[in-house]
Design a protein around this motif. Structure first.
Motif, PDB file in Angstrom:
ATOM      1  N   GLU A   1      83.226  26.342  -7.829  1.00 52.26           N
ATOM      2  CA  GLU A   1      81.787  26.146  -7.745  1.00 52.26           C
ATOM      3  C   GLU A   1      81.445  24.869  -6.979  1.00 52.26           C
ATOM      4  O   GLU A   1      80.475  24.843  -6.203  1.00 52.26           O
ATOM      5  N   GLN A   2      82.230  23.821  -7.165  1.00 48.42           N
ATOM      6  CA  GLN A   2      82.019  22.603  -6.383  1.00 48.42           C
ATOM      7  C   GLN A   2      82.136  22.902  -4.886  1.00 48.42           C
ATOM      8  O   GLN A   2      81.294  22.455  -4.090  1.00 48.42           O
ATOM      9  N   ALA A   3      83.159  23.662  -4.522  1.00 46.76           N
ATOM     10  CA  ALA A   3      83.325  24.036  -3.116  1.00 46.76           C
ATOM     11  C   ALA A   3      82.169  24.928  -2.658  1.00 46.76           C
ATOM     12  O   ALA A   3      81.686  24.811  -1.529  1.00 46.76           O
ATOM     13  N   SER A   4      81.708  25.804  -3.551  1.00 45.67           N
ATOM     14  CA  SER A   4      80.599  26.700  -3.208  1.00 45.67           C
ATOM     15  C   SER A   4      79.317  25.934  -2.946  1.00 45.67           C
ATOM     16  O   SER A   4      78.568  26.228  -2.003  1.00 45.67           O
ATOM     17  N   GLU A   5      79.047  24.922  -3.760  1.00 48.95           N
ATOM     18  CA  GLU A   5      77.836  24.128  -3.553  1.00 48.95           C
ATOM     19  C   GLU A   5      77.951  23.254  -2.302  1.00 48.95           C
ATOM     20  O   GLU A   5      76.962  23.031  -1.604  1.00 48.95           O
ATOM     21  N   ARG A   6      79.156  22.785  -2.009  1.00 52.43           N
ATOM     22  CA  ARG A   6      79.349  22.083  -0.735  1.00 52.43           C
ATOM     23  C   ARG A   6      79.136  23.045   0.426  1.00 52.43           C
ATOM     24  O   ARG A   6      78.583  22.671   1.465  1.00 52.43           O
ATOM     25  N   TYR A   7      79.573  24.271   0.244  1.00 54.00           N
ATOM     26  CA  TYR A   7      79.347  25.304   1.255  1.00 54.00           C
ATOM     27  C   TYR A   7      77.849  25.521   1.457  1.00 54.00           C
ATOM     28  O   TYR A   7      77.367  25.605   2.593  1.00 54.00           O
ATOM     29  N   ASN A   8      77.101  25.600   0.356  1.00 55.20           N
ATOM     30  CA  ASN A   8      75.650  25.772   0.456  1.00 55.20           C
ATOM     31  C   ASN A   8      74.996  24.602   1.178  1.00 55.20           C
ATOM     32  O   ASN A   8      74.087  24.777   1.997  1.00 55.20           O
ATOM     33  N   ASP A   9      75.458  23.377   0.866  1.00 56.63           N
ATOM     34  CA  ASP A   9      74.929  22.189   1.546  1.00 56.63           C
ATOM     35  C   ASP A   9      75.212  22.254   3.049  1.00 56.63           C
ATOM     36  O   ASP A   9      74.351  21.912   3.868  1.00 56.63           O
ATOM     37  N   ALA A  10      76.428  22.673   3.387  1.00 53.34           N
ATOM     38  CA  ALA A  10      76.798  22.749   4.800  1.00 53.34           C
ATOM     39  C   ALA A  10      75.975  23.805   5.529  1.00 53.34           C
ATOM     40  O   ALA A  10      75.626  23.635   6.703  1.00 53.34           O
ATOM     41  N   LYS A  11      75.650  24.904   4.854  1.00 57.70           N
ATOM     42  CA  LYS A  11      74.814  25.932   5.471  1.00 57.70           C
ATOM     43  C   LYS A  11      73.424  25.394   5.776  1.00 57.70           C
ATOM     44  O   LYS A  11      72.853  25.673   6.833  1.00 57.70           O
ATOM     45  N   ILE A  12      72.871  24.620   4.841  1.00 61.43           N
ATOM     46  CA  ILE A  12      71.561  24.010   5.072  1.00 61.43           C
ATOM     47  C   ILE A  12      71.631  23.066   6.273  1.00 61.43           C
ATOM     48  O   ILE A  12      70.759  23.076   7.150  1.00 61.43           O
ATOM     49  N   GLU A  13      72.693  22.251   6.314  1.00 60.77           N
ATOM     50  CA  GLU A  13      72.863  21.314   7.424  1.00 60.77           C
ATOM     51  C   GLU A  13      73.018  22.064   8.746  1.00 60.77           C
ATOM     52  O   GLU A  13      72.451  21.672   9.774  1.00 60.77           O
ATOM     53  N   LEU A  14      73.783  23.168   8.716  1.00 60.01           N
ATOM     54  CA  LEU A  14      73.998  23.950   9.937  1.00 60.01           C
ATOM     55  C   LEU A  14      72.691  24.544  10.445  1.00 60.01           C
ATOM     56  O   LEU A  14      72.419  24.539  11.649  1.00 60.01           O
ATOM     57  N   ASP A  15      71.869  25.057   9.529  1.00 62.03           N
ATOM     58  CA  ASP A  15      70.570  25.605   9.934  1.00 62.03           C
ATOM     59  C   ASP A  15      69.714  24.543  10.616  1.00 62.03           C
ATOM     60  O   ASP A  15      69.051  24.808  11.632  1.00 62.03           O
ATOM     61  N   GLU A  16      69.722  23.338  10.044  1.00 59.99           N
ATOM     62  CA  GLU A  16      68.933  22.246  10.619  1.00 59.99           C
ATOM     63  C   GLU A  16      69.482  21.845  11.989  1.00 59.99           C
ATOM     64  O   GLU A  16      68.715  21.589  12.931  1.00 59.99           O
ATOM     65  N   LEU A  17      70.812  21.772  12.108  1.00 64.24           N
ATOM     66  CA  LEU A  17      71.424  21.402  13.384  1.00 64.24           C
ATOM     67  C   LEU A  17      71.133  22.439  14.466  1.00 64.24           C
ATOM     68  O   LEU A  17      70.851  22.095  15.620  1.00 64.24           O
ATOM     69  N   GLN A  18      71.196  23.708  14.089  1.00 63.64           N
ATOM     70  CA  GLN A  18      70.942  24.763  15.068  1.00 63.64           C
ATOM     71  C   GLN A  18      69.486  24.767  15.522  1.00 63.64           C
ATOM     72  O   GLN A  18      69.194  25.022  16.693  1.00 63.64           O
ATOM     73  N   ALA A  19      68.562  24.479  14.589  1.00 62.68           N
ATOM     74  CA  ALA A  19      67.150  24.378  14.973  1.00 62.68           C
ATOM     75  C   ALA A  19      66.942  23.193  15.915  1.00 62.68           C
ATOM     76  O   ALA A  19      66.201  23.287  16.905  1.00 62.68           O
TER      77      ALA A  19
END
Length: 321
Positions: free
Chosen positions: A39-57
């Motif tokens: 779950e810790q890795a999953s939440e880090r994954y979720n954080d990275a997805k948010i960051e990726l969306d922002e970077l791509q925008a």
């Protein structure tokens, strides 16, 4: 590596009756640890997805700026060439031909700078070209940096996904080594609190929190899947995100990000609908439903369930909306 940790924790599964069976409590503790690490890795994954969306925008905006600047520079470049042609009309154009054949913007600027006609060029026009060239270079550099950040974040996503899958596979392997009765005992321990939902049925809930609580409670018994946000499976932050979305409040799909998305609330002032957070660093979130109880997506063994507020290491709470 994970297999070594498993062996160290519970010992080898017996190949003959003479060897001791692993104790249920040790298996339970190890499975819980594996689920938490996943779950810790999953939440880090979720954080990275948010960051990726922002970077791509951001990258999209930078590329758009770069294209606009490039077109603007072409206009100024053509104006500068026209000015040279006008000033050299009727004379030998050999030097001008060298300028017009320059392929790169920097090469063009360098050749124009060395021509004897430089002093007679319209100073404002040439400065516009110089400024435009600098602006284009800045945007190109920013775009390259964003591309590198996107690649780095995508690599982080792949790494966290691999960690999730490895931890989950270890937990499944460990459970699979147990006898069926022992396995049922391990898996059933997390479901004991489901009947506690009746204890909070009479807790008054008002406003938008009412819709959020109703949604979360309707999911009790649904499956836990890392990274999921419905309709029939959730991870911890996916459940709270969708519950508050039903109330018209947008939350990020990340427990740590959700911790910063509302007003902080003391444990003594909790109201149904408040989000409660666990572990340090924060890696789990649930929803308070009253009478000292929460509803949350627990882990792959138990799914969405009702349990006590302090059943995990409590960190704090926020009130969305």
């Amino acid at each position: 590596m994970a297999g070594c940790a498993l062996a160290a924790t519970i010992g080898l599964i017996p190949s003959s009756p003479a060897q001791a069976e692993p104790e249920i409590k040790n298996v339970q503790a190890r499975v819980d640890t594996l689920y938490h690490e996943a779950e810790q890795a999953s939440e880090r994954y979720n954080d990275a997805k948010i960051e990726l969306d922002e970077l791509q925008a951001d990258l999209k905006a930078l590329r758009s700026d770069e294209n606009r600047e490039d077109k603007s520079l072409d206009v100024v470049r053509n104006q500068a060439r026209d000015a040279i042609l006008r000033q050299y009309a009727g004379t030998s154009l050999s030097a001008v031909g060298e300028v017009l054949s320059a392929g790169e913007p920097g090469e063009f600027l360098e050749q124009v700078s060395t021509m004897s006609s430089y002093q007679r060029l319209q100073q404002g026009l040439f400065e516009n070209y110089r400024t435009g060239l600098k602006a284009l270079s800045i945007r190109q550099d920013a775009t390259r940096k964003r591309l590198a950040q996107v690649a780095e974040t995508e690599a982080q996503l792949a790494e966290e996904k691999a960690t999730i899958e490895a931890k989950l596979a270890d937990a499944k392997e460990l459970l699979g080594r147990l006898k069926e009765e022992e396995r049922r005992e391990v898996l059933s321990r997390g479901t004991a609190d489901r009947s506690s939902a009746a204890d909070v049925a009479d807790v008054p809930v008002s406003g938008r929190a009412s819709a959020a609580v109703a949604y979360a409670m309707a999911q009790v018994g649904d499956a836990y899947v890392y990274g999921a946000a419905g309709p029939s499976a959730f991870d911890c932050s996916g459940l709270t995100m969708m519950a508050w979305a039903a109330a018209g409040v947008a939350l990020p799909h990340s427990s740590s990000a959700q911790y910063g998305s509302g007003t902080r609330v003391a444990a003594s002032a909790l109201r149904p609908g408040d989000l409660v957070f666990y572990y340090s660093p924060i890696s789990h979130v649930g929803m308070y439903i009253g009478n000292g109880m929460i509803v949350h997506a627990a882990n792959p063994s138990t799914g969405v369930q009702v349990t006590g507020l302090y059943s995990m290491p409590y960190v704090g709470a926020v009130r969305p909306g």
